[in-house]
Design a protein around this motif. Structure first.
Motif, PDB file in Angstrom:
ATOM      1  N   VAL A 181       0.859  -1.184   0.000  1.00  0.00           N
ATOM      2  CA  VAL A 181       0.000   0.000   0.000  1.00  0.00           C
ATOM      3  C   VAL A 181       0.890   1.227   0.000  1.00  0.00           C
ATOM      4  O   VAL A 181       2.057   1.171   0.410  1.00  0.00           O
ATOM      5  CB  VAL A 181      -0.955   0.023   1.224  1.00  0.00           C
ATOM      6  CG1 VAL A 181      -1.884  -1.179   1.213  1.00  0.00           C
ATOM      7  CG2 VAL A 181      -0.169   0.087   2.532  1.00  0.00           C
ATOM      8  N   VAL A 182       0.337   2.319  -0.478  1.00  0.00           N
ATOM      9  CA  VAL A 182       1.055   3.596  -0.471  1.00  0.00           C
ATOM     10  C   VAL A 182       0.160   4.643   0.159  1.00  0.00           C
ATOM     11  O   VAL A 182      -1.075   4.517   0.161  1.00  0.00           O
ATOM     12  CB  VAL A 182       1.458   4.020  -1.904  1.00  0.00           C
ATOM     13  CG1 VAL A 182       2.436   3.031  -2.512  1.00  0.00           C
ATOM     14  CG2 VAL A 182       0.228   4.166  -2.796  1.00  0.00           C
ATOM     15  N   ALA A 183       0.777   5.642   0.721  1.00  0.00           N
ATOM     16  CA  ALA A 183       0.034   6.712   1.379  1.00  0.00           C
ATOM     17  C   ALA A 183      -0.367   7.763   0.364  1.00  0.00           C
ATOM     18  O   ALA A 183       0.418   8.153  -0.498  1.00  0.00           O
ATOM     19  CB  ALA A 183       0.878   7.332   2.492  1.00  0.00           C
ATOM     20  N   ASP A 184      -1.609   8.193   0.469  1.00  0.00           N
ATOM     21  CA  ASP A 184      -2.132   9.274  -0.368  1.00  0.00           C
ATOM     22  C   ASP A 184      -2.743  10.299   0.561  1.00  0.00           C
ATOM     23  O   ASP A 184      -3.947  10.301   0.819  1.00  0.00           O
ATOM     24  CB  ASP A 184      -3.174   8.717  -1.347  1.00  0.00           C
ATOM     25  CG  ASP A 184      -3.677   9.783  -2.304  1.00  0.00           C
ATOM     26  OD1 ASP A 184      -3.068  10.874  -2.357  1.00  0.00           O
ATOM     27  OD2 ASP A 184      -4.692   9.538  -2.990  1.00  0.00           O
ATOM     28  N   GLY A 185      -1.881  11.169   1.085  1.00  0.00           N
ATOM     29  CA  GLY A 185      -2.337  12.076   2.125  1.00  0.00           C
ATOM     30  C   GLY A 185      -2.537  11.294   3.410  1.00  0.00           C
ATOM     31  O   GLY A 185      -1.628  10.619   3.896  1.00  0.00           O
ATOM     32  N   LYS A 186      -3.771  11.344   3.954  1.00  0.00           N
ATOM     33  CA  LYS A 186      -4.079  10.612   5.172  1.00  0.00           C
ATOM     34  C   LYS A 186      -4.667   9.230   4.888  1.00  0.00           C
ATOM     35  O   LYS A 186      -4.936   8.472   5.814  1.00  0.00           O
ATOM     36  CB  LYS A 186      -5.059  11.415   6.030  1.00  0.00           C
ATOM     37  CG  LYS A 186      -4.484  12.730   6.550  1.00  0.00           C
ATOM     38  CD  LYS A 186      -5.501  13.437   7.442  1.00  0.00           C
ATOM     39  CE  LYS A 186      -4.922  14.735   7.993  1.00  0.00           C
ATOM     40  NZ  LYS A 186      -5.898  15.447   8.860  1.00  0.00           N
ATOM     41  N   SER A 187      -4.891   8.909   3.632  1.00  0.00           N
ATOM     42  CA  SER A 187      -5.497   7.625   3.277  1.00  0.00           C
ATOM     43  C   SER A 187      -4.464   6.707   2.637  1.00  0.00           C
ATOM     44  O   SER A 187      -3.383   7.133   2.230  1.00  0.00           O
ATOM     45  CB  SER A 187      -6.671   7.836   2.313  1.00  0.00           C
ATOM     46  OG  SER A 187      -6.223   8.463   1.120  1.00  0.00           O
ATOM     47  N   LEU A 188      -4.815   5.435   2.560  1.00  0.00           N
ATOM     48  CA  LEU A 188      -3.954   4.423   1.968  1.00  0.00           C
ATOM     49  C   LEU A 188      -4.678   3.770   0.791  1.00  0.00           C
ATOM     50  O   LEU A 188      -5.901   3.626   0.799  1.00  0.00           O
ATOM     51  CB  LEU A 188      -3.600   3.341   2.994  1.00  0.00           C
ATOM     52  CG  LEU A 188      -2.910   3.793   4.296  1.00  0.00           C
ATOM     53  CD1 LEU A 188      -2.754   2.603   5.223  1.00  0.00           C
ATOM     54  CD2 LEU A 188      -1.561   4.435   3.996  1.00  0.00           C
ATOM     55  N   HIS A 189      -3.904   3.373  -0.215  1.00  0.00           N
ATOM     56  CA  HIS A 189      -4.497   2.613  -1.311  1.00  0.00           C
ATOM     57  C   HIS A 189      -3.448   1.673  -1.907  1.00  0.00           C
ATOM     58  O   HIS A 189      -2.245   1.880  -1.736  1.00  0.00           O
ATOM     59  CB  HIS A 189      -5.074   3.540  -2.387  1.00  0.00           C
ATOM     60  CG  HIS A 189      -4.040   4.166  -3.273  1.00  0.00           C
ATOM     61  ND1 HIS A 189      -3.404   5.346  -2.952  1.00  0.00           N
ATOM     62  CD2 HIS A 189      -3.514   3.769  -4.473  1.00  0.00           C
ATOM     63  CE1 HIS A 189      -2.554   5.660  -3.910  1.00  0.00           C
ATOM     64  NE2 HIS A 189      -2.598   4.718  -4.847  1.00  0.00           N
ATOM     65  N   ILE A 190      -3.954   0.647  -2.596  1.00  0.00           N
ATOM     66  CA  ILE A 190      -3.078  -0.324  -3.253  1.00  0.00           C
ATOM     67  C   ILE A 190      -2.841   0.135  -4.685  1.00  0.00           C
ATOM     68  O   ILE A 190      -3.807   0.344  -5.428  1.00  0.00           O
ATOM     69  CB  ILE A 190      -3.723  -1.720  -3.259  1.00  0.00           C
ATOM     70  CG1 ILE A 190      -4.176  -2.121  -1.847  1.00  0.00           C
ATOM     71  CG2 ILE A 190      -2.757  -2.761  -3.814  1.00  0.00           C
ATOM     72  CD1 ILE A 190      -4.981  -3.403  -1.817  1.00  0.00           C
ATOM     73  N   PRO A 191      -1.601   0.315  -5.119  1.00  0.00           N
ATOM     74  CA  PRO A 191      -1.354   0.698  -6.515  1.00  0.00           C
ATOM     75  C   PRO A 191      -1.940  -0.343  -7.470  1.00  0.00           C
ATOM     76  O   PRO A 191      -2.020  -1.534  -7.150  1.00  0.00           O
ATOM     77  CB  PRO A 191       0.180   0.755  -6.602  1.00  0.00           C
ATOM     78  CG  PRO A 191       0.634   0.953  -5.193  1.00  0.00           C
ATOM     79  CD  PRO A 191      -0.353   0.235  -4.336  1.00  0.00           C
ATOM     80  N   ARG A 192      -2.340   0.105  -8.647  1.00  0.00           N
ATOM     81  CA  ARG A 192      -2.993  -0.796  -9.591  1.00  0.00           C
ATOM     82  C   ARG A 192      -2.110  -1.988  -9.949  1.00  0.00           C
ATOM     83  O   ARG A 192      -2.578  -3.134  -9.944  1.00  0.00           O
ATOM     84  CB  ARG A 192      -3.385  -0.041 -10.862  1.00  0.00           C
ATOM     85  CG  ARG A 192      -3.937  -0.957 -11.941  1.00  0.00           C
ATOM     86  CD  ARG A 192      -4.370  -0.218 -13.187  1.00  0.00           C
ATOM     87  NE  ARG A 192      -5.556   0.585 -12.951  1.00  0.00           N
ATOM     88  CZ  ARG A 192      -6.265   1.169 -13.935  1.00  0.00           C
ATOM     89  NH1 ARG A 192      -5.863   1.023 -15.197  1.00  0.00           N
ATOM     90  NH2 ARG A 192      -7.331   1.881 -13.654  1.00  0.00           N
ATOM     91  N   SER A 193      -0.856  -1.754 -10.247  1.00  0.00           N
ATOM     92  CA  SER A 193       0.018  -2.862 -10.649  1.00  0.00           C
ATOM     93  C   SER A 193       0.205  -3.858  -9.519  1.00  0.00           C
ATOM     94  O   SER A 193       0.299  -5.073  -9.750  1.00  0.00           O
ATOM     95  CB  SER A 193       1.373  -2.316 -11.111  1.00  0.00           C
ATOM     96  OG  SER A 193       1.980  -1.545 -10.081  1.00  0.00           O
ATOM     97  N   VAL A 194       0.232  -3.375  -8.275  1.00  0.00           N
ATOM     98  CA  VAL A 194       0.391  -4.270  -7.132  1.00  0.00           C
ATOM     99  C   VAL A 194      -0.861  -5.126  -6.942  1.00  0.00           C
ATOM    100  O   VAL A 194      -0.783  -6.337  -6.706  1.00  0.00           O
ATOM    101  CB  VAL A 194       0.707  -3.464  -5.859  1.00  0.00           C
ATOM    102  CG1 VAL A 194       0.700  -4.373  -4.627  1.00  0.00           C
ATOM    103  CG2 VAL A 194       2.049  -2.766  -5.982  1.00  0.00           C
ATOM    104  N   GLN A 195      -2.036  -4.504  -7.065  1.00  0.00           N
ATOM    105  CA  GLN A 195      -3.261  -5.280  -6.874  1.00  0.00           C
ATOM    106  C   GLN A 195      -3.453  -6.297  -8.001  1.00  0.00           C
ATOM    107  O   GLN A 195      -3.970  -7.396  -7.772  1.00  0.00           O
ATOM    108  CB  GLN A 195      -4.473  -4.355  -6.777  1.00  0.00           C
ATOM    109  CG  GLN A 195      -5.711  -5.057  -6.235  1.00  0.00           C
ATOM    110  CD  GLN A 195      -6.737  -4.090  -5.686  1.00  0.00           C
ATOM    111  OE1 GLN A 195      -6.692  -2.892  -5.940  1.00  0.00           O
ATOM    112  NE2 GLN A 195      -7.690  -4.608  -4.920  1.00  0.00           N
ATOM    113  N   LEU A 196      -3.014  -5.955  -9.209  1.00  0.00           N
ATOM    114  CA  LEU A 196      -3.057  -6.935 -10.298  1.00  0.00           C
ATOM    115  C   LEU A 196      -2.137  -8.117 -10.001  1.00  0.00           C
ATOM    116  O   LEU A 196      -2.461  -9.272 -10.297  1.00  0.00           O
ATOM    117  CB  LEU A 196      -2.665  -6.277 -11.617  1.00  0.00           C
ATOM    118  CG  LEU A 196      -3.746  -5.447 -12.319  1.00  0.00           C
ATOM    119  CD1 LEU A 196      -3.169  -4.726 -13.533  1.00  0.00           C
ATOM    120  CD2 LEU A 196      -4.915  -6.331 -12.747  1.00  0.00           C
ATOM    121  N   ALA A 197      -0.999  -7.831  -9.402  1.00  0.00           N
ATOM    122  CA  ALA A 197      -0.090  -8.914  -9.020  1.00  0.00           C
ATOM    123  C   ALA A 197      -0.715  -9.772  -7.917  1.00  0.00           C
ATOM    124  O   ALA A 197      -0.566 -11.003  -7.911  1.00  0.00           O
ATOM    125  CB  ALA A 197       1.245  -8.337  -8.564  1.00  0.00           C
TER     126      ALA A 197
END
Length: 719
Positions: A181-197
């Motif tokens: 996961v990566v931080a986007d301000g105060k929120s977290l999300h999974i990068p697209r390429s990572v979630q595809l993996a």
């Protein structure tokens, strides 16, 4: 050897007439106005607005394929596409063929999604939007392999969930450190390429190629024919409830400031009619959509169409009411519930309107016809509807499914989760024009309904039995009685309260006695005669004419009316001891006389009683164009003729306009010289590639430059 397909226009040029016709039927916006050639048709189909509309016509497996193509590299093979949705090429073939027919996808061995959908789908299949900071596919795979050794269960959960992640603490810190996961301000999300993996390169865990069938217990009948009998009974019950609209003349419900029927009035009317609230709401909503009731800004009243409608046969009245429901855009079952803004939805208003509900209602009805032996559960129907309309929110799907079951049963079309014999005919009528659909429904009700009975059996205990389905002339008995039981026979009882209510509504006891003498084989019981005449004398009698509103009565009765506080607004003027006049409307005078405790009767200019239904001039509610048989606006070009015109234009039988030539250039990805008229009348020529044409604006890119520019079409000239 067949030449490769290089563009959407090339794909459409290979369509046969039947497939081209299917495209125009599925996407009717492409024919308004009709493009002059296949190239302009392709460019219009690839426009952003039309592409968004096309998405609404996709089923769940088709939408999954579109999402996969938006993620995969442009030009993916059918095998690669099938693997991305956890299927194989033969399984996805029907959905892929329809996407090609809809001009959403083009190509054979290399598949291409039209540009607006590829660029516009920001989070397909729950993946995050792609960014330049995302790791490469190889780097993403390495991160996942390293993290799986320590958090296998966590990664499995994250793989098929949404890309946005909530949480904190040690686990979040470890996932951040691992790059999952990566931080986007105060929120977290999974990068697209990572979630595809995490998903092993797939976008969907399963592929549901076939629509779920309705599921539920098998239909059974303890008594053969009982389900049909109940459906017919509900159909005629709906007509009885529709008949209560005539009471709006004397006691009209009010109108809300934003339009609609107040909830308190709806409850009062349903209670007076002796019907469940949603059943009564369904009948009123259908009547409104058929134009039978309307309002003047203050009160609801029957309309001029009501006067014509009430003269039709019962079967024809039910057919019109049912078609108004089936082809309408409103839901009656949501009345009283809050909308997205928290405002309570009132009946007979735009707050109950739902775009697309008619299409989804028809889809469910057609589905039910394919499973005639199943009493489908609401959950299975909602799942089937969600498969056919995947972009509709789940709460809307659930709401509309429940509404179908309630409203369909109120009209005799459904019995639980199964169509009745009346409902089966309605499904066939959905695809017919209004006249033949009316005839079909009226015919099936007449065939299934028992022969009406015009006979009453009276007993000394003030009960009346109608041994079968009541004929039209016996329906007034319902106004004077309480219903004891329904079934093969209708049992009624005359009570003091029911008689007083009927007299208060302006009914004539003497006319009822005459009717009973005609339809009863035995003499009318003396107790019933005394009850009716005693109550009529107790209420008094006032005659109201429709001239300048003339009131006639015995001297003492007219004296009583003139001094009554309720009648003060009439401002009565005595012309004689037994005659008075008022400037108020006859309907208002009737209402005020009843509030004064009297029993007025509407009479004609000759002094004879007239039918209680008044004539009306008010126009009705939101009648849909396809419920009207009169000549309307010119219809769109038929699809067969549209295909013929497209073929002729493609062969050069007509000159292309500037717009069509621009659309053709867009479809071919051509670079052409554009003449642009400046503010002083001069023309600036640019060698450019047109990209899109929306809302009268051309978006293009000048050759040799990366910047795009936009210009109004009417300022463009072509040599």
């Amino acid at each position: 050897m067949t030449a490769a397909i290089r563009s959407l226009a090339d794909s459409l040029r290979r369509f046969g007439d039947e497939r081209l016709e299917a495209l125009l039927v599925a996407r009717p916006d492409l024919t308004s106005p009709l493009p002059r050639g296949i190239g302009p048709l392709a460019a219009r189909a690839a426009g952003a607005t039309s592409a968004r509309r096309a998405l609404e016509a996709l089923t769940l497996p088709e939408l999954h394929l579109v999402e996969a193509l938006a993620v995969l590299e442009d030009g993916a093979s059918p095998a690669r596409l099938a693997a991305a949705v956890s299927a194989d090429p033969p399984t996805i073939a029907p959905a892929l063929e329809r996407l090609i027919t809809l001009a959403v996808v083009w190509g054979e061995d290399e598949l291409h999604l039209i540009r607006p959908l590829r660029e516009g789908m920001r989070t397909p299949a729950g993946l995050a939007a792609a960014t330049p900071q995302d790791p490469s596919a190889q780097e993403a795979q390495q991160r996942v392999e390293r993290a799986r050794s320590t958090h296998p269960e966590v990664l499995e959960t994250l793989a098929w969930g949404p890309s946005a992640v909530t949480g904190g603490g040690r686990l979040a810190a470890e996932l951040l450190a691992a790059g999952i996961v990566v931080a986007d301000g105060k929120s977290l999300h999974i990068p697209r390429s990572v979630q595809l993996a995490l998903r092993d390169g797939r976008l969907r865990r399963t592929h549901l190629a076939q629509r779920p069938a309705p599921d539920g217990p098998e239909l059974t009948e303890r008594i053969p024919g009982s389900r049909t009998a109940q459906a017919v009974e509900r159909a005629f019950e709906a007509l009885r409830l529709l008949g209560t609209v005539r009471g709006f003349d004397e006691d009209p419900p009010g109108v809300l400031r934003r339009g609609g029927l107040p909830q308190r009035d709806l409850r009062r009317l349903a209670e007076r009619a002796g019907a469940p609230l949603l059943t009564y709401a369904t009948v009123l909503q259908s009547a409104w959509q058929a134009g039978l009731i309307g309002h003047d800004g203050q009160e609801w009243h029957p309309t001029q169409d009501w006067d014509t409608h009430r003269l039709l046969a019962a079967e024809q009245r039910w057919a019109e009411l049912t078609l108004a429901w089936a082809r309408g855009h409103h839901l009656a079952a949501v009345v009283g519930t809050p909308d997205s803004s928290g405002t309570g939805r009132s009946l007979l208003s735009d707050l109950t309107r739902r775009d697309g509900v008619r299409t989804r209602r028809g889809s469910l009805l057609r589905l039910l016809r394919t499973s005639p032996g199943v009493d489908a559960s609401e959950e299975s129907l909602a799942a089937a509807l969600a498969w056919a309309f995947p972009l509709v929110p789940a709460e809307v799907i659930q709401e509309e499914t429940g509404a179908l079951l309630v409203e369909g049963q109120a009209l005799g079309l459904l019995d639980g989760g199964a169509l009745t014999v009346l409902g089966h005919e309605l499904v066939l009528a959905l695809d017919e024009e209004i006249t033949s659909a009316d005839a079909r429904l009226a015919t099936v009700l007449a065939a299934e309904a028992p022969t009406p009975v015009a006979e009453v059996l009276l007993d000394a205990d003030l009960t009346a039995v109608i041994p079968g389905r009541p004929a039209e002339r016996l329906l007034p008995l319902l106004d004077w009685t309480e219903v004891v039981s329904r079934g093969g026979a209708l049992t009624l009882r005359f009570t003091t309260a029911a008689v007083r209510r009927a007299l208060g509504d302006g009914r004539d006891a003497e006319a009822l006695l005459i009717l009973l003498e005609e339809v009863c084989r035995t003499p009318v019981p003396q107790a019933l005669t005394y009850l009716l005449r005693d109550e009529q004398r107790r209420h008094g009698r006032v005659q109201v004419s429709r001239a300048t509103t003339v009131l006639t009565a015995d001297v003492e009765v007219l004296d009583l009316l003139q001094v009554a506080p309720e009648a003060a607004v009439l401002d009565l003027h005595r012309l004689a001891p037994t005659v008075a006049v008022t400037l108020s409307e006859p309907g208002f005078a009737l209402q005020m006389a009843r509030q004064a405790g009297l029993s007025p009767q509407a009479v004609g200019a000759d002094g004879r009683p007239v039918p209680e239904e008044l004539t009306h001039s008010l126009r009705g509610g939101p009648v849909e164009p396809d419920l009207v048989t009169i000549d309307g606006p010119e219809l769109r070009v038929p699809t067969l003729e549209a295909v013929a015109r497209l073929r002729a234009a493609e062969e050069g039988a007509s000159d292309l306009s500037v717009t069509d030539r621009l659309l053709d250039a867009i479809s071919r990805n051509d670079e052409i010289p554009l003449g642009i008229v400046d503010g002083r009348g001069g023309v600036v020529v640019k060698h450019a590639q047109p990209l899109s044409l929306e809302g009268g604006r051309l978006r293009a890119r000048e050759v040799g430059r990366d910047e795009e520019f936009t210009v109004l079409v009417h300022r463009v000239t072509l040599s």
